[in-house]
Motif scaffolding. Structure first.
Motif, short mmCIF file in Angstrom:
data_model
loop_
_atom_site.label_atom_id
_atom_site.label_comp_id
_atom_site.label_asym_id
_atom_site.label_seq_id
_atom_site.Cartn_x
_atom_site.Cartn_y
_atom_site.Cartn_z
N UNK A 69 46.27 42.26 46.74
CA UNK A 69 45.27 41.63 45.89
C UNK A 69 44.92 42.50 44.69
N UNK A 70 44.67 43.77 44.94
CA UNK A 70 44.30 44.69 43.86
C UNK A 70 45.45 44.81 42.85
N UNK A 71 46.66 44.91 43.35
CA UNK A 71 47.83 45.01 42.47
C UNK A 71 47.99 43.74 41.64
N UNK A 72 47.85 42.58 42.28
CA UNK A 72 47.97 41.31 41.57
C UNK A 72 46.87 41.13 40.54
N UNK B 90 42.49 33.88 38.69
CA UNK B 90 41.59 34.33 39.76
C UNK B 90 41.92 33.61 41.07
N UNK B 91 42.20 32.31 40.98
CA UNK B 91 42.58 31.55 42.17
C UNK B 91 43.85 32.12 42.80
N UNK C 94 43.93 36.48 50.57
CA UNK C 94 43.89 35.81 51.88
C UNK C 94 45.20 35.95 52.65
N UNK C 95 46.32 35.95 51.94
CA UNK C 95 47.61 35.88 52.63
C UNK C 95 48.39 37.19 52.65
#
Length: 58
Positions: A29-32, A14-15, A22-23
């Motif tokens: 983000x959604x893909x990760x 999650x971190x 953020x970056x």
């Protein structure tokens, strides 16, 4: 399907996904998040039985 049963592993994943948000933005983000967490089976041991408390209204 890979299984994860450690809260520490979940916290790390999650971190990492929040760092991506953020970056790199929302799409990354959604893909990760999908690739690192949602495609895996998350299992936590139940340590204590859950008790249902029923209190009728009076």
């Amino acid at each position: 399907m890979e299984s994860i049963s450690s809260k520490a592993t979940i916290k790390h994943l999650v971190s990492a996904t929040l760092h991506t948000l953020r970056h790199s933005g929302r799409e990354a983000f959604v893909t990760t998040l999908h690739d690192s967490l949602l495609k895996k089976k998350v299992r936590f041991p139940i340590r204590q039985p859950v008790r249902l408390i029923y209190s009728p209204l009076r």
